[in-house]
Design an enzyme around this catalytic site. Sequence first.
Site, PDB file in Angstrom:
ATOM      1  N   ASP A   1      -2.036  11.029  -2.216  1.00 17.95           N
ATOM      2  CA  ASP A   1      -2.423   9.970  -3.154  1.00 17.95           C
ATOM      3  C   ASP A   1      -2.800  10.531  -4.517  1.00 17.95           C
ATOM      4  O   ASP A   1      -2.728   9.831  -5.525  1.00 17.95           O
ATOM      5  CB  ASP A   1      -3.569   9.144  -2.577  1.00 17.95           C
ATOM      6  CG  ASP A   1      -3.066   8.310  -1.416  1.00 17.95           C
ATOM      7  OD1 ASP A   1      -2.997   8.846  -0.292  1.00 17.95           O
ATOM      8  OD2 ASP A   1      -2.680   7.153  -1.646  1.00 17.95           O
TER       9      ASP A   1
ATOM     10  N   ARG B   1       0.862  -1.188   0.000  1.00 24.10           N
ATOM     11  CA  ARG B   1       0.000   0.000   0.000  1.00 24.10           C
ATOM     12  C   ARG B   1       0.895   1.233   0.000  1.00 24.10           C
ATOM     13  O   ARG B   1       2.111   1.130   0.124  1.00 24.10           O
ATOM     14  CB  ARG B   1      -1.041   0.007   1.138  1.00 24.10           C
ATOM     15  CG  ARG B   1      -0.687  -0.656   2.418  1.00 24.10           C
ATOM     16  CD  ARG B   1       0.321   0.035   3.287  1.00 24.10           C
ATOM     17  NE  ARG B   1       0.132   1.476   3.374  1.00 24.10           N
ATOM     18  CZ  ARG B   1       1.085   2.335   3.595  1.00 24.10           C
ATOM     19  NH1 ARG B   1       2.354   1.914   3.752  1.00 24.10           N
ATOM     20  NH2 ARG B   1       0.872   3.620   3.674  1.00 24.10           N
ATOM     21  N   GLY B   2       0.256   2.402  -0.148  1.00 25.41           N
ATOM     22  CA  GLY B   2       1.026   3.638  -0.320  1.00 25.41           C
ATOM     23  C   GLY B   2       1.062   3.937  -1.812  1.00 25.41           C
ATOM     24  O   GLY B   2       1.342   3.045  -2.633  1.00 25.41           O
ATOM     25  N   ALA B   3       0.760   5.194  -2.173  1.00 20.85           N
ATOM     26  CA  ALA B   3       0.541   5.528  -3.583  1.00 20.85           C
ATOM     27  C   ALA B   3       1.705   5.127  -4.507  1.00 20.85           C
ATOM     28  O   ALA B   3       1.493   4.408  -5.495  1.00 20.85           O
ATOM     29  CB  ALA B   3       0.233   7.023  -3.700  1.00 20.85           C
TER      30      ALA B   3
ATOM     31  N   GLN C   1      -2.041   2.457   9.852  1.00 20.76           N
ATOM     32  CA  GLN C   1      -0.744   2.582   9.165  1.00 20.76           C
ATOM     33  C   GLN C   1       0.284   3.286  10.044  1.00 20.76           C
ATOM     34  O   GLN C   1       1.470   2.985   9.985  1.00 20.76           O
ATOM     35  CB  GLN C   1      -0.914   3.386   7.856  1.00 20.76           C
ATOM     36  CG  GLN C   1      -1.589   2.650   6.724  1.00 20.76           C
ATOM     37  CD  GLN C   1      -3.085   2.881   6.701  1.00 20.76           C
ATOM     38  OE1 GLN C   1      -3.702   3.178   7.722  1.00 20.76           O
ATOM     39  NE2 GLN C   1      -3.693   2.739   5.545  1.00 20.76           N
TER      40      GLN C   1
ATOM     41  N   ASN D   1      -5.467  12.535   0.411  1.00 27.61           N
ATOM     42  CA  ASN D   1      -4.544  11.720   1.221  1.00 27.61           C
ATOM     43  C   ASN D   1      -5.383  10.955   2.241  1.00 27.61           C
ATOM     44  O   ASN D   1      -6.619  11.095   2.292  1.00 27.61           O
ATOM     45  CB  ASN D   1      -3.477  12.608   1.885  1.00 27.61           C
ATOM     46  CG  ASN D   1      -2.359  11.782   2.511  1.00 27.61           C
ATOM     47  OD1 ASN D   1      -1.832  10.871   1.884  1.00 27.61           O
ATOM     48  ND2 ASN D   1      -2.005  12.061   3.754  1.00 27.61           N
ATOM     49  N   LYS D   2      -4.701  10.167   3.045  1.00 24.44           N
ATOM     50  CA  LYS D   2      -5.385   9.291   4.015  1.00 24.44           C
ATOM     51  C   LYS D   2      -6.409  10.051   4.835  1.00 24.44           C
ATOM     52  O   LYS D   2      -6.158  11.182   5.271  1.00 24.44           O
ATOM     53  CB  LYS D   2      -4.298   8.663   4.905  1.00 24.44           C
ATOM     54  CG  LYS D   2      -4.775   7.725   5.975  1.00 24.44           C
ATOM     55  CD  LYS D   2      -5.634   6.601   5.454  1.00 24.44           C
ATOM     56  CE  LYS D   2      -5.036   5.826   4.306  1.00 24.44           C
ATOM     57  NZ  LYS D   2      -6.017   4.938   3.617  1.00 24.44           N
TER      58      LYS D   2
ATOM     59  N   ARG E   1      -7.372  -0.483  -6.933  1.00 25.96           N
ATOM     60  CA  ARG E   1      -7.729   0.591  -5.987  1.00 25.96           C
ATOM     61  C   ARG E   1      -7.959   1.873  -6.800  1.00 25.96           C
ATOM     62  O   ARG E   1      -7.243   2.106  -7.776  1.00 25.96           O
ATOM     63  CB  ARG E   1      -6.625   0.835  -4.929  1.00 25.96           C
ATOM     64  CG  ARG E   1      -6.506  -0.311  -3.918  1.00 25.96           C
ATOM     65  CD  ARG E   1      -5.586   0.035  -2.764  1.00 25.96           C
ATOM     66  NE  ARG E   1      -6.221   0.908  -1.772  1.00 25.96           N
ATOM     67  CZ  ARG E   1      -5.557   1.424  -0.735  1.00 25.96           C
ATOM     68  NH1 ARG E   1      -4.264   1.195  -0.575  1.00 25.96           N
ATOM     69  NH2 ARG E   1      -6.184   2.186   0.140  1.00 25.96           N
TER      70      ARG E   1
HETATM   71  O1  MRU Z   1      -4.494   3.262   2.133  1.00 26.67           O
HETATM   72  P1  MRU Z   1      -3.016   3.480   2.000  1.00 26.67           P
HETATM   73  O2  MRU Z   1      -2.234   2.941   3.149  1.00 26.67           O
HETATM   74  O3  MRU Z   1      -2.497   3.010   0.659  1.00 26.67           O
HETATM   75  O4  MRU Z   1      -2.861   5.058   2.029  1.00 26.67           O
HETATM   76  C1  MRU Z   1      -1.589   5.625   1.975  1.00 26.67           C
HETATM   77  C2  MRU Z   1      -1.596   7.093   2.118  1.00 26.67           C
HETATM   78  O5  MRU Z   1      -2.622   7.731   2.192  1.00 26.67           O
HETATM   79  C3  MRU Z   1      -0.270   7.799   2.054  1.00 26.67           C
HETATM   80  O6  MRU Z   1      -0.276   8.937   2.843  1.00 26.67           O
HETATM   81  C4  MRU Z   1       0.007   8.196   0.607  1.00 26.67           C
HETATM   82  O7  MRU Z   1      -0.159   7.099  -0.251  1.00 26.67           O
HETATM   83  C5  MRU Z   1       1.352   8.752   0.416  1.00 26.67           C
HETATM   84  S1  MRU Z   1       2.555   7.440   0.551  1.00 26.67           S
HETATM   85  C6  MRU Z   1       4.045   8.017   0.113  1.00 26.67           C
END
Ligand code: MRU
Length: 358
Positions: free
Chosen positions: A246, A54-56, A205, A256-257, A96
């Site tokens: 994201d 996970r993470g963009a 996270q 973002n999250k 996603r």
């Molecule tokens: O749902 P996730 O864990 O994939 O969400 C991740 C985030 O929102 C991060 O802040 C974002 O992807 C930046 S990661 C460098």
Amino acid sequence: MRERLLAAEKVKAIDWRNGVLHLLDQRLLPFEERWCVCESAAAVAEAIRGMLVRGAPAIGISAAYGLVLGARARLAAGGDWQAALEADFQVLADSRPTAVNLFWALNRMRERLQRLKVGDDPLAVLEAEAVAIHDSDREANLTMAQLGVDLIRQHQGNPQPLLTHCNTGALATGGFGTALGVIRAAYLEGLVERVYADETRPWLQGARLTAWELALEGIPVSLNADAAAAHLMKTKGITWVIVGADRITANGDVANKIGTYQLAVNAMHHGVRFMVVAPSSTIDMALESGDDIVIEERDGRELLELAGQRVAADVAAVNPVFDITPADLIDFIVTEKGVVERPDAAKMAQLMCRKRLH
Ligand code: MRU
């Protein structure tokens, strides 16, 4: 700075080895470091959907490798392999919806495919493209770490408490991290007294991944409930909130999250500077504003249960996992192309015309 960051690197989440994709299973951290092997595009898509990775940026890089796996199988099957590969593009794109890095990486793979010449080995070309996507993300993070540190230093010379949200570290990227890369570098430069890490409900996270990454490097970190952030800004002298993204739209709005938006509102109220750190692969100039972004909604059980145990009354749950922070709440967007202060549409357009700084 670059050398010191490279020397401090401890965590890696994506490993393309012997023609298969190895992913560190982020669902099991911090208790178990188990690597999973993905040998097909469908397996990579499932890993992204299930948040094993996970993470963009990390999901974009994984999708690029997934496409290589798909191409290998389609070539082996014979026939019109490029037509058959469309199904792999689709399954990966459907994994996603919110992080644009996924679609950016798939588009880049498609463009490379379209530029194949007679005599090229398609598999070697696609593999080289996926590796280049991975490597350039790491490089972008190193550049952003330096730019972010420069910004922090302009505003303060002594160690300060910072706050971050979600996980934006090595686990979420091709290496080092975006926001967490800046925080790591700032710590090495003596600019960080302590990192306050939001636990990041409901997937945790912050609690499971950010706290783990920072503790591994000996960076002082305190975990806090998401709801404690405003109180901490008021009482702990926090000077910066530093987060990832994201998807950033043409006007500078940031997805973002979930929880990022309320952090930005609180930061403005308390005079705390708000920095978003993201590579240009996170910027989606095709969307005018954050209103156009599809926000992923995940299973309500992520809220209703903890470690598989029901903790909530028998009610429905609503679980949007991202939110939109309007551009006018953001002080800086840091990318590998440079820094945008107080983002708006004109400044974002100018940024995207620039070359990468590395
Ligand atoms: O749902 P996730 O864990 O994939 O969400 C991740 C985030 O929102 C991060 O802040 C974002 O992807 C930046 S990661 C460098």
